[in-house]
Design a protein around this motif. Structure first.
Motif, short mmCIF file in Angstrom:
data_model
loop_
_atom_site.label_atom_id
_atom_site.label_comp_id
_atom_site.label_asym_id
_atom_site.label_seq_id
_atom_site.Cartn_x
_atom_site.Cartn_y
_atom_site.Cartn_z
N ALA A 225 0.80 -1.23 0.00
CA ALA A 225 0.00 0.00 0.00
C ALA A 225 0.83 1.26 0.00
O ALA A 225 0.36 2.31 -0.48
CB ALA A 225 -0.94 0.00 1.21
N VAL A 226 2.04 1.21 0.54
CA VAL A 226 2.83 2.43 0.70
C VAL A 226 3.89 2.54 -0.37
O VAL A 226 4.33 1.54 -0.95
CB VAL A 226 3.48 2.50 2.10
CG1 VAL A 226 2.42 2.47 3.18
CG2 VAL A 226 4.47 1.35 2.29
N GLY A 227 4.31 3.76 -0.63
CA GLY A 227 5.33 4.02 -1.64
C GLY A 227 5.11 5.38 -2.27
O GLY A 227 4.39 6.23 -1.74
N THR A 228 5.74 5.59 -3.41
CA THR A 228 5.56 6.86 -4.12
C THR A 228 4.09 7.08 -4.46
O THR A 228 3.57 8.19 -4.36
CB THR A 228 6.40 6.86 -5.41
OG1 THR A 228 7.77 6.60 -5.09
CG2 THR A 228 6.31 8.21 -6.10
N VAL A 229 3.42 6.00 -4.85
CA VAL A 229 1.98 6.03 -5.11
C VAL A 229 1.30 5.20 -4.02
O VAL A 229 1.55 4.01 -3.90
CB VAL A 229 1.65 5.45 -6.50
CG1 VAL A 229 0.13 5.43 -6.72
CG2 VAL A 229 2.35 6.25 -7.59
N LYS A 230 0.44 5.81 -3.24
CA LYS A 230 -0.29 5.11 -2.20
C LYS A 230 -1.55 4.49 -2.78
O LYS A 230 -2.32 5.16 -3.48
CB LYS A 230 -0.64 6.07 -1.05
CG LYS A 230 0.57 6.60 -0.31
CD LYS A 230 0.16 7.48 0.87
CE LYS A 230 1.39 7.98 1.62
NZ LYS A 230 1.04 8.83 2.77
N ILE A 231 -1.75 3.21 -2.49
CA ILE A 231 -2.89 2.47 -3.03
C ILE A 231 -3.80 2.05 -1.89
O ILE A 231 -3.32 1.45 -0.92
CB ILE A 231 -2.41 1.23 -3.81
CG1 ILE A 231 -1.42 1.64 -4.91
CG2 ILE A 231 -3.59 0.49 -4.42
CD1 ILE A 231 -0.83 0.46 -5.64
N PRO A 232 -5.08 2.33 -1.97
CA PRO A 232 -6.02 1.89 -0.93
C PRO A 232 -6.01 0.38 -0.79
O PRO A 232 -5.85 -0.35 -1.78
CB PRO A 232 -7.37 2.41 -1.43
CG PRO A 232 -7.04 3.53 -2.35
CD PRO A 232 -5.74 3.16 -3.00
#
Length: 351
Positions: A30-37
């Motif tokens: 879920a975490v990183g440069t782009v956060k994904i729900p």
């Protein structure tokens, strides 16, 4: 708290850590440069599992690509590397009966470094394709393990002391040859590549490699788990084992070869990642005791959790950049090891 963990059956601790590992892996997705729900991650995972290897139709998209092509392979690789290095550390410490042992102390790391240095600066093994650096590192690691066994058996049967001394001697030789190659190559770009490779990274994780590495690590951990009685005897020493009717000579060499294979594949896939095989076994030994029937599976799972968390931190600590995993692990591992050294209530096992 420590006594509580020691009293719980190892199977329950292993199941608990396995659930923690799955939870940590989902959080890492879920975490990183782009956060994904989390719901999108869950939907992508379920859809992919239902469709098998198919990537057609609705599965194509940014979320799918981030989850299945970028993050999940490196998370799985981090878990496999952590489990492999941690379990190998337990085995190495039992083999040489030395609490300072880890998968690299017997010269395996230096052998891998020499192989990678020769591949990068001299082009050795370039015919093997784009993964020739990792393959050369694997060959170097395994070759040094065989040399350690050969030298330790000269002039009589090998024992824990001879294995340790042979490993240290070959480690120094490999380091010297690596420095010799670097000094005369005069290749600035190649030296930068070596430096980055020596710091370790999971960014090059691919499903094709994981199909080989993950089963090898799992089978090796299960095998060492089945050898808990022999590993416990190794902590007592050869003389005590002989009085109990067990000759440790063959077991010690066989275990070293298997551990070297694990480390070789780890180095091939992720470069050099230190401290995991040294720190994690000691921490888990404090929690569950010195019995390898508990120690081996719990250490493998704890190593997997540790590297998944560490790799996630490497991706998010510096915005827009990735911190090499070896740097972060060393920064965490060194203070922990100093703490263990000064903690008087901690025991390695054996006599």
């Amino acid at each position: 708290m420590l006594n509580f963990f020691k009293q719980i059956e190892g199977i329950y601790v292993s199941v608990f850590l396995l659930l923690v590992l799955v939870a940590v892996m989902f959080l890492a997705l879920a975490v990183g440069t782009v956060k994904i729900p989390m719901e999108q991650i869950y939907a992508a995972v379920i859809s992919q599992l239902q469709s098998g290897t198919s990537l057609d139709g609705a599965l194509k998209g940014s979320v799918h690509d981030i989850v299945w092509q970028l993050r999940l392979p490196r998370i799985v690789l981090a878990a496999a590397v952590g489990a492999g290095l941690a379990s190998s550390g337990v085995i190495m410490q039992a083999i040489v009966k030395n609490p300072l042992a880890d998968p690299y102390i017997l010269g395996i790391s230096s052998g891998a470094s020499l192989g990678a240095t020769a591949a990068i600066l001299l082009g050795i093994g370039a015919f093997m394709g784009e993964n020739f650096i990792g393959l050369a590192a694997f060959a170097g690691a395994f070759a040094i393990s065989l040399l350690v066994l050969f030298i330790s058996n000269l002039g009589g049967r090998s024992n824990s002391v001879k294995l340790l001394l042979a490993g240290m001697a070959l480690s120094a030789v490999c380091s010297a040859f690596s420095s010799f190659i670097v000094y005369f190559a005069n290749n600035k770009e190649g030296m930068q590549t070596i430096a980055y490779w020596m710091m370790g990274s999971f960014s090059g994780a691919k499903w094709d490699n994981l199909i080989v590495i993950v089963p090898i690590v799992i089978v090796a951990v299960l095998f060492f788990w089945s050898q808990s009685r022999i590993l416990n005897l190794m902590l007592l020493g050869d003389e005590s084992a002989l009085t109990l009717g067990t000759d440790l000579h063959v077991y010690r060499q066989f275990y070293l070869l298997i551990s070297s294979i694990i480390v070789g594949f780890v180095v091939y896939a992720a470069g050099t990642v230190g401290f995991v095989g040294l720190i994690v076994p000691h921490v888990i030994r404090m929690l569950v005791g010195t019995d390898h029937k508990r120690l081996v599976p719990v250490t493998a799972l704890a190593g997997a959790i540790f590297l998944v968390v560490a790799d996630t931190l490497c991706r998010i600590l510096i915005p827009g950049a990735e911190l090499p995993i070896g740097i972060l692990v060393a920064m965490i591992g060194a203070p922990c090891f100093v703490y263990l050294m000064v903690k008087r209530t901690y025991g390695f096992g054996g006599n």
